[in-house]
Each structure stands twice: as C-alpha cells, then as structure tokens.
Design an enzyme around this catalytic site. Structure first.
Site, PDB file in Angstrom:
ATOM      1  N   SER A 235      46.858  36.517  33.685  1.00 56.63           N
ATOM      2  CA  SER A 235      46.324  37.199  32.520  1.00 56.63           C
ATOM      3  C   SER A 235      44.833  37.443  32.690  1.00 56.63           C
ATOM      4  O   SER A 235      44.090  36.548  33.103  1.00 56.63           O
ATOM      5  CB  SER A 235      46.568  36.356  31.262  1.00 56.63           C
ATOM      6  N   LYS A 236      44.406  38.664  32.372  1.00 53.55           N
ATOM      7  CA  LYS A 236      42.978  38.982  32.446  1.00 53.55           C
ATOM      8  C   LYS A 236      42.176  38.139  31.468  1.00 53.55           C
ATOM      9  O   LYS A 236      40.991  37.882  31.675  1.00 53.55           O
ATOM     10  CB  LYS A 236      42.760  40.470  32.165  1.00 53.55           C
ATOM     11  N   ARG A 237      42.813  37.719  30.368  1.00 54.21           N
ATOM     12  CA  ARG A 237      42.109  36.939  29.356  1.00 54.21           C
ATOM     13  C   ARG A 237      41.988  35.468  29.739  1.00 54.21           C
ATOM     14  O   ARG A 237      40.992  34.823  29.451  1.00 54.21           O
ATOM     15  CB  ARG A 237      42.832  37.040  28.000  1.00 54.21           C
ATOM     16  N   LYS A 238      43.027  34.932  30.389  1.00 54.49           N
ATOM     17  CA  LYS A 238      43.076  33.489  30.637  1.00 54.49           C
ATOM     18  C   LYS A 238      42.707  33.087  32.060  1.00 54.49           C
ATOM     19  O   LYS A 238      42.287  31.957  32.297  1.00 54.49           O
ATOM     20  CB  LYS A 238      44.487  32.967  30.333  1.00 54.49           C
ATOM     21  N   ASP A 239      42.891  33.983  33.022  1.00 54.62           N
ATOM     22  CA  ASP A 239      42.745  33.620  34.429  1.00 54.62           C
ATOM     23  C   ASP A 239      41.627  34.424  35.103  1.00 54.62           C
ATOM     24  O   ASP A 239      41.258  35.500  34.648  1.00 54.62           O
ATOM     25  CB  ASP A 239      44.058  33.874  35.177  1.00 54.62           C
TER      26      ASP A 239
END
Length: 322
Positions: A235-239
């Site tokens: 995920s772009k948001r989490k990783d």
C-alpha cells in the site's frame, strides 16, 4: 521478427517497486534473449500526469540500470489514432453510445442481483453522441476469450460474464484499455509482461485487438502481486514503495535490483545474492511463479549492508557524499 518487450508506466505517481519489478523482468528477458526493450509513457491522464513524475520514473530506471531501446513513446501523442479506431468500431456496429451514469449502473446491478457492473442497458437505444454519452464496446454474447500465460497457464473468460466496457469517455478521451491495445500493436510488442492486476482486463484487450484486426501478442506473463509483512498487497499509504525513496535512504541500486529479481523468481541453486549479469544469465520468465511475493525490507537491508561492506573506501565515500 525481433521480439519486443515493453514497460509502460503511467506518470501519475513515483515509480513503485512493483512497477520497477515488472520493468526489471521485461528488461532481463529482453537483454538475455537479444530482444528489444521499449519504453512507453502512458500519459493520457492529464489531471494527474506531470513532467516531474515522468522525470522521476526515468531517473529511477536509470539508477536501476534499466536502459531501453529507441525513443520513448508518449501515449498522449497517439490519442487521435485511438479515437479514430473507436469510431471505426462504432461504424461497424461493434460499439454504441451510452448515457448511463455510474450511479444508475450500480442501482440496476443491485436491483437485478448477481454480479455488479453494466448490463448493456443502452445497447439498442440508438443514442447519438452528446456531452452525456460514452462509447461502449459491444462484447460478444457467447463464446470465450482465452490466452496462454507463462505464469498462470491457460486463462479463459466467458464473454457473457464481461460487461460492455467504455472505449471513449463522455469527454471524448480514450480509456486505458483502448490506448494500451492500440499502442502495443503499433509498437509491434510481442511479449506483454505486467502485473497480475491486469489479468481481468486482458480478455477485453484481446477482444479489442481481434475486432480491429490487430492480431495478438505472442506471449503473456502476468507477474505475482507484491505483498508486505502482513501478506497484504503493498500500500502506498502504509508501506515504503517508491524507488526514489529507497535511493534517497542510501540503498545501492545493485541491492535493489537483486532483491526485485527474487520477487516471484529464484535461481535453482538457492543462491540469492548475485550480480545483475549472473541474474540475467539465469533468469527465465517460464520460471516465474504465481504465488504472492513478499517485498521483505529486512532482506533488502541485509543485501544492501553486504554490498556496502564490500565497497572500496573510495567508492563508499563517493556514494555516501550526497
């Protein structure tokens, strides 16, 4: 005819490690076999595309050592030809105008039950082009659309389960599927190697190419999804997923290439750390597996640390200076 591979990033974000892995696998197979590796920038999303993001993608590819053959193709330059092809399908009764909104499509799908999606509501309404209409492809009512995938084997879709998909938006802009199919044909792409998220769109891609008399690529290979430590899609948001961020953090390109090469593929002897020249010699698309691949940052750190320790002092100082 010379085999041709391609990498076709969309400049709506920084180069993602998943896209970098796709580029690398195309590049490895092309360079090993003497084929061409072409680059196409799919820049038709005018609102989200930017020259800065194009520069980021190109800089990241150069950092990884992924050179390409010939001039870069910019998809936006080909939009008139894409529109012309869509109008040809309309003239031959293979497409039609539709004024259904996404909300209406969802309501009808909910009312009828079954799978979501468009149900051909406007097929026989005889609508004309207007500011409210999009052009849809008329998918055959019966039969199957199949292809052989080097990673997944034989893949088949019942045409009756495919919705009549959009070719031209109400703005007149061609959609990704149409532009992608036409540009691959125009560039003579023989090998389509990309992420598994494109599998559902492949039958539509093939139906378009068949309808336009463009033939089909010789080879498809849909690469496994990249997952994080929790076995969830990156995920772009989490990783951490931007190649540029890893570069800025002090990772060496050799370590990144080595790690990316092992995401869905591995040498038979179990040796993981190798120079890119050795990886290229051993790499085969037919050896790529379909299981989700874990983007293991800790393993990447270990690869990077080993390479840093092996650097001559002068090289280390030069690399560390920025």
């Amino acid at each position: 005819m010379t085999a041709r591979f391609r990498f076709a990033p969309s400049p709506t974000g920084y180069l993602h490690v998943g896209n970098a892995r796709a580029a690398l696998f195309n590049w490895l197979e092309a360079r090993r076999t003497g084929a061409e590796f072409l680059l196409r920038v799919e820049d038709t999303d005018r609102e989200r595309s930017s020259s800065e993001l194009v520069d980021n993608i190109l800089e990241s590819m150069r950092w990884l050592g992924l050179d390409w053959d010939g001039d870069i193709v910019f998809q936006a330059d080909n939009l008139p030809a894409h529109t012309e092809a869509a109008m040809d399908l309309l003239a031959r009764g293979l497409a039609y105008w539709c004024d259904c909104t996404s909300e209406q499509v969802q309501v009808r799908a909910k009312e009828r039950g079954g799978p979501p999606g468009y149900n051909g509501f406007c097929r026989d309404r005889g609508l004309e082009k207007s500011e409210a209409t999009a052009l849809r492809f008329r998918v055959p009512d019966d039969g199957t659309t199949s292809f052989t995938d080097l990673v997944r084997g034989e893949v088949s879709f019942e045409n009756s389960n495919l919705e009549d998909f959009v070719l031209l938006r109400s703005t007149g802009l061609p959609v990704f599927l149409l532009s992608n199919a036409l540009d691959d044909a125009a560039m003579g792409i023989t090998h389509v190697v990309r992420g598994e998220d494109h599998v559902p769109g492949t039958p539509k891609y093939l139906l378009l190419r068949d309808a336009l008399g463009l033939g089909r690529p010789e080879v498809f290979a849909h690469l496994p999804m990249l997952v994080n430590e929790g076995r969830q899609k990156l995920s772009k948001r989490k990783d951490s997923v931007s190649v540029a961020d890893f570069k800025a953090a002090g990772y060496l390109p050799e370590a990144m290439v080595n790690h990316l090469a092992l995401l869905g593929w591995g040498p038979g002897d179990g040796v993981e750390q190798r120079r890119v020249e050795e990886i290229m010699e051993l790499f085969r698309l037919t050896d790529v597996n379909s299981s989700p691949a874990f983007f293991d940052v800790k393993k990447l750190q270990a690869f990077n640390a080993d390479r840093i320790r092996a650097l001559p002092v002068e090289t280390f100082v030069a690399a560390a200076t920025p």
